[in-house]
Design an enzyme around this catalytic site. Sequence first.
Site, PDB file in Angstrom:
ATOM      1  N   GLY A 164      66.182  87.389  37.008  1.00  0.00           N
ATOM      2  CA  GLY A 164      65.292  87.536  38.143  1.00  0.00           C
ATOM      3  C   GLY A 164      65.535  88.852  38.843  1.00  0.00           C
ATOM      4  O   GLY A 164      66.580  89.496  38.679  1.00  0.00           O
ATOM      5  N   CYS A 165      64.557  89.261  39.637  1.00  0.00           N
ATOM      6  CA  CYS A 165      64.661  90.557  40.303  1.00  0.00           C
ATOM      7  C   CYS A 165      65.785  90.565  41.338  1.00  0.00           C
ATOM      8  O   CYS A 165      66.616  91.480  41.361  1.00  0.00           O
ATOM      9  CB  CYS A 165      63.322  90.928  40.938  1.00  0.00           C
ATOM     10  SG  CYS A 165      62.634  89.675  42.037  1.00  0.00           S
ATOM     11  N   PHE A 166      65.836  89.548  42.203  1.00  0.00           N
ATOM     12  CA  PHE A 166      66.899  89.510  43.210  1.00  0.00           C
ATOM     13  C   PHE A 166      68.294  89.415  42.578  1.00  0.00           C
ATOM     14  O   PHE A 166      69.189  90.173  42.947  1.00  0.00           O
ATOM     15  CB  PHE A 166      66.690  88.338  44.171  1.00  0.00           C
ATOM     16  CG  PHE A 166      65.586  88.538  45.167  1.00  0.00           C
ATOM     17  CD1 PHE A 166      65.642  89.583  46.096  1.00  0.00           C
ATOM     18  CD2 PHE A 166      64.501  87.674  45.223  1.00  0.00           C
ATOM     19  CE1 PHE A 166      64.626  89.756  47.037  1.00  0.00           C
ATOM     20  CE2 PHE A 166      63.484  87.838  46.155  1.00  0.00           C
ATOM     21  CZ  PHE A 166      63.545  88.885  47.061  1.00  0.00           C
ATOM     22  N   THR A 176      69.365  90.461  39.798  1.00  0.00           N
ATOM     23  CA  THR A 176      69.774  91.720  39.158  1.00  0.00           C
ATOM     24  C   THR A 176      70.430  92.645  40.178  1.00  0.00           C
ATOM     25  O   THR A 176      71.568  93.097  39.992  1.00  0.00           O
ATOM     26  CB  THR A 176      68.544  92.407  38.517  1.00  0.00           C
ATOM     27  OG1 THR A 176      68.068  91.584  37.454  1.00  0.00           O
ATOM     28  CG2 THR A 176      68.900  93.787  37.983  1.00  0.00           C
TER      29      THR A 176
END
Lengths: 332, 332, 332, 332
Positions: free
Chosen positions: D144-146, D148
Site C-alpha cells: 500500500g502507499c502509506f 511504503t
Amino acid sequence: MIEAGVVGGSGYTGSELLRIILNHPEFELKFATSRSYSGERIGDILPSLERLTDQSFVSPSKEQLEGDLVFTAVPHTKAMEYVPYLVENCSTVVDLSADYRIPTREFEEVYGAQHSDPGRECIYGLTELNREKIAVSSFVANPGCFPTGACLSVLPLLEEDGVNRILFDSKTGISGAGAKPTESTHFPNVQEEVSPYNVTSHRHLSEMKMVVGGNNRDVYFTPHIIPSTRGILTTSHLFDVSLDEDEVFKLFKDYYDDDYFVRVKKDVPKLSSVRGSNFVDIGGFEIKEGRLVVVSAIDNLVKGAAGQAIQNANIMNNLDEKLGLDYAGLSP
Amino acid sequence: MIEAGVVGGSGYTGSELLRIILNHPEFELKFATSRSYSGERIGDILPSLERLTDQSFVSPSKEQLEGDLVFTAVPHTKAMEYVPYLVENCSTVVDLSADYRIPTREFEEVYGAQHSDPGRECIYGLTELNREKIAVSSFVANPGCFPTGACLSVLPLLEEDGVNRILFDSKTGISGAGAKPTESTHFPNVQEEVSPYNVTSHRHLSEMKMVVGGNNRDVYFTPHIIPSTRGILTTSHLFDVSLDEDEVFKLFKDYYDDDYFVRVKKDVPKLSSVRGSNFVDIGGFEIKEGRLVVVSAIDNLVKGAAGQAIQNANIMNNLDEKLGLDYAGLSP
Amino acid sequence: MIEAGVVGGSGYTGSELLRIILNHPEFELKFATSRSYSGERIGDILPSLERLTDQSFVSPSKEQLEGDLVFTAVPHTKAMEYVPYLVENCSTVVDLSADYRIPTREFEEVYGAQHSDPGRECIYGLTELNREKIAVSSFVANPGCFPTGACLSVLPLLEEDGVNRILFDSKTGISGAGAKPTESTHFPNVQEEVSPYNVTSHRHLSEMKMVVGGNNRDVYFTPHIIPSTRGILTTSHLFDVSLDEDEVFKLFKDYYDDDYFVRVKKDVPKLSSVRGSNFVDIGGFEIKEGRLVVVSAIDNLVKGAAGQAIQNANIMNNLDEKLGLDYAGLSP
Amino acid sequence: MIEAGVVGGSGYTGSELLRIILNHPEFELKFATSRSYSGERIGDILPSLERLTDQSFVSPSKEQLEGDLVFTAVPHTKAMEYVPYLVENCSTVVDLSADYRIPTREFEEVYGAQHSDPGRECIYGLTELNREKIAVSSFVANPGCFPTGACLSVLPLLEEDGVNRILFDSKTGISGAGAKPTESTHFPNVQEEVSPYNVTSHRHLSEMKMVVGGNNRDVYFTPHIIPSTRGILTTSHLFDVSLDEDEVFKLFKDYYDDDYFVRVKKDVPKLSSVRGSNFVDIGGFEIKEGRLVVVSAIDNLVKGAAGQAIQNANIMNNLDEKLGLDYAGLSP
C-alpha cells in the site's frame, strides 16, 4: 556522446535543463554553472536530481566555457555577456533568455536596456516554424514561454483571409516568475487568486507580433497568473473569421501533421496532459458569430523553455528531435 | 424584524444566504428548506453555522411557504415551480435561479426547457443598474454570477462611441459549479489546471447581451475554471476604443459614485480583496492600440449570488442596502 | 464607543485586527500604525478594507500612543519596546507578540534575545482558560496560534489519570509566516507540498508546556506547513489513555459548556467550518489501543491571533465576549 | 522485450503503470484492460499518453489474459477474481490491490469481505525489504502507499533497543482516493483544508504492523488528506529512543547503502523532490526528550504504487531494478 553545459543551472529553467539532460541518451552533462552555489553538489541544491549526477555547480569565467552544446539560462541582459564567447568556443548554443529573440533595436526598446552584442545572427527557435533553419544553425534564440503557446495556436491560420485580429488571453503558472521569492510569488498572494498583469504591454507581445503579426493584423496579449506552479493555457480569440469549424480543424491537422510534439484534438486541452512533457496540445476550435476560439496548453518550463531548447539542440546536432523528450507528462 | 425564508438552503448559494441572514440586523430566519436534509439541524449539515442558529431544515409543500421575504436558491427549472406560490404568499421574493432573468422565449431556447410560468413580470436584479425599479418591485430575478461581474465592468462605457465589440474572458472559482461532486469538480481535475468551457456558448451570454448588448454591439464570452474555490475575475477586452485612459477612469468614477459596493481603482483588482464580501472591485483601465482592458473582481457566492440577493432584498424592503453586508472580505 | 488602536496594522495579524475592529459595534478605530506605509490610506494598502475606513496609517512615537484599548501586532522583541508606554497611557492593552506569553527567563532562552521589560505582570490570554483573570486585567498576552488550537484540544483531559504523554502534530496554513515573501512562502515551495519544520523544537512548545505540561507529563509538538493560506488543524495524540470514547466526549462537552466559541462535536472538524471566524471546533475522540486522537481546527489569524485578542479585549472592557465576532466563517 | 499487460488501465494507478511501461526500454505494452473504455483509444481517454501508444483499451475475459508480465490495478476484492488465472497463464504477476498483502484471515477482517482465493503464496513487495525473495517469486503483492513510506522510514531502527512505540502521522495527496469523484475529492472540500480520516483504524495499519510491528511494539497510524494531488509525507514519531541523532543517521545510511531509490539526507525531505519519480527521500532525524522524528516523502502513485510495481517486475524478470524508473521527479 555530446557534451552539454548549462550556464545558470540553479534557476527553474536551468534545473529543468539538467533534469532533461541527465535523462538524455546522447547528451552528457559537462558542466552547470551557478554563482550562488559554486562548489556545492547539484543534488544538495536540487534534491530532485540527487542520484542522477554527482557533479557540483561550477563558476568559471566566460572565456573558459566550452563544449559541444551550451545552454544559457540566465536573465535577459546577462546572456549577451556570455554569448559572444560561447559561439566562439562551442559548436552549438541555445540561448533561453530574451536577448536575441527579437531584433536588437526592438529589444532595447521593449526591455529598456542597451544591447552589448547587437545584430548577431541567430535563428528564432520556435521549432515547428523554423525546423529547417534550426538544423543548419549553430546559435538559436529559444522562444519565450507565452509566445510558444500563443503562436502555435494560430500559425495554421495566418494565410487565411480575415484573420486580422488575434487576442491571446493567457493563464500561466507562477513558476514562470522564477525561483526567487517576491511579492507576486508569495503563496497567500497567489492562492485563491488570478492576477492579470501588464495587461496591454507585456514584453512577450513584441515577440508574438514578430511571429504572427504582419499584414496589418492586430495582435493583443493579456497574461494572468493562476494558482498553479506549472503550465500555460492560452485562449486565443480570433474575430471576423469566415471559416467553419471543420475547416479550421483540418487546417490544424494538416499543418502539424509531421510535428510529433503538437497534438491537435477537438477537445479543449488540459494542462495536466502536458505537465512535465514537451507536448503542445491544441484544441477547442469553436466558432460563433465570427469569433473563433483556439486553446493551447504547454508546460511553461518544458515546451515553453527547457524542453524546446533540447528539441532545438537535438535538431542542431542532427539527432532525432524526440531524444530525451519522448515521454508522457504527469497526470494527474 | 423581517422574516426571511430560503428555499434550497443546503447548496452553496443557499448556505451563503443563511450565513448572511443569520448576521443581518433586520432579518430573522424563518425557514430554510432542504429535501435531502429535512429534519436535520442546520448546524449539523453546515457546521460553519453551528451556534448561529438552532433551527433545522424543513421540507414543506410549496403552498405552505410564506414570509415577508423568501429567496429561492434552487436549480433552474425548479424555481419556476415555487415562484407562482411565493409571489402570492410572500411580500417580497428574490429568485436566484436563471428562470426569470431573461425573457421566457429566450430562456426556453438557451436552457432547453419549457417554462411553466412564462411571462411573469419581474425586475432583473443587477442592483447598480436597476436600483429604482427594484425598490418598487416585489419580485426580483437575481443576476447570474458571470453577468454580474462582466456587465458591471462595462456599464459606464455603453453610451460611448466606438464601444462595439466586447469580449469577456472570465475566470471563476469552482464553487460556481455547486456542492455536488462531478468530474469537473474532482480535485485532481482542478488543481494545477485552468479549464475553458462552453467557450463560445455559455448560457450566461444571453443575459450579458440583454444587459450590455444592443446597438449592433458584439458581445462575446469565454469562461474558465481556475484552481480556486471562490471568486470571479473578468478580463473585459474592448476594441477600437477612442477614449483615453483618464477619460475611461473618470467615466467609471462618476458612474459608480453613489454605489457603495462598487470600488473603482486604477490598480488591477484582486479576488482576495472581495472574498466573502459583497464588493465589486473594478480596475485596470489600460488602453493600447485601441484595445481597452477593464478587470472586475467579485465573490461569485456573494455579489455574484447571495450577497446581491440580500442587497436587493434590503432595497425591496426599504432598508439601507448595506445592512448585513457592510464588512470587509477575508484577506489574505 | 471604545477607542481602539493597533500598533503594527499592515501585517496579516494587524490587518485582521482592523477587519474586526471596523465591524465591531462598540469599538472605534483610533489609529493604526505602520512604519512602511505611514501617511498612506489604509484602503490603498489593504484594498479589502476600502470603504470601511478613510483613515491612513500613522507612525507616531511610542510615547504618543494612547487610547482606551491598544493592540500590539508587531514581531517579538518589538512589542517589549512599546508595552511599557502603552500600559501607562492606555486603559487596556493586548499584546499579540510572543514577548509576554512565557516567563522572562524562558522567553530569553527560547527566543534567544534579551528582554528589555522583564517580569511584567500580565495574564496569558487563552480565553477559555483564564476568562476570570482576563476580566480584571489591563494587560493580556495573547497566545500563540499553535498553542491555542493545541491546548484547547486537551484542556478537559488534564485532570484525568494516565494523560502523561501528548503529541501535537499540527498543520498550518502559510499565513502564519507573515506577509513578507521568503523562500518558505514562495508559491512553488508550498503548492503540492507539506513541510514539517522545527520538528522537535518549535518555539511554541514552551508555551504549550506552560499550559498543559506539568505533573511529569511529556508534551511534544511538530508543526507542518500545508498548501493553504489560513487555518491550523492540530491532531493531538494521547497515549495510554484508560478512558473510553464516550467518557472523553462527555468531558469535553461539560468542560466547554459555557464557551460560546468552542464547538465540540464527534465529527472530525474542518478548517472550512472556522475559516474567518473565531470558533474552535474540536472533535474526533477516537481511542484504539490506548491512543486517543482529538482534533482541533481554528483560523490561525482569528482565534489564533486577532479574534482571540478582540475576545479578550471585550472581556477586559466588560463587554459580551462575542461582540464583533459573532458570525459564521466562510464555507466553502 | 517483455510483454506487459495491465488489468485496470484507466484508473490513476493503471494509467501511471501505462506511463512508465510506455517509457520502459525492456517492456512492451501488450494490453490494457478497461471495462468502461473498452474499444476506445488509450490516448483519447488519457490524453497525456497520446503519441506514446496507438493501442485501445480492451476487455477480454479473465481466462484470456496472458503475457510475460501482468499488473492488476483494480480495487480490492476484484484482484482476487483475476489472480488465479493470471498466475497460471503469465510468467510474472504483480498485484497492486490489497488482496494479497496481508494474511487471508486478516484481510477478511480488515476489509470486511470474504477472500475467494485464500492462502495463496506470494511475496510482499516492499522492494528494499524483500528484494531477494522478489527475485525468485512469480507473484508479488505490491504494498500500500502509506505502508511504503511509513515502513521505510523506520526499517533501520527495528533491531534497536527501546523502539517500542511508533506513530505514523501521514499526509497524502488526494489522488490516493482514486479517479472517481466523491464528496471527499470535491475541490471545495479539499482546498484550504486538511482532513484526518480513519484516525485510529485505517486499513493500512494492519499492513504496517505486519512489517514493523512485533516484539510488543505499538504501531499507530493517522492519515490526513492535504490539498495536493500527489505525494505522501509521513512524519514518524518514535518515543523513548536512547540513540543519538548521529547514530540514527548512520543506521539509515548503512541500511540503505545499496538501495538506489532510497535517498537518506539530514534535511527534512520534500514532496517536490520525489514527484513523479520512484525515489523515497528520508530525513529529519531529530531527537529531543527521547522522541525521534523521521520524515519520509514518496510519490504515492509511483513508489507508493506503479513505480514500485515496475521496480518489482524488473527484479522478478532479472532486470536492473532501475529500468524505466531512472529519472528525476518534477521540481518545481
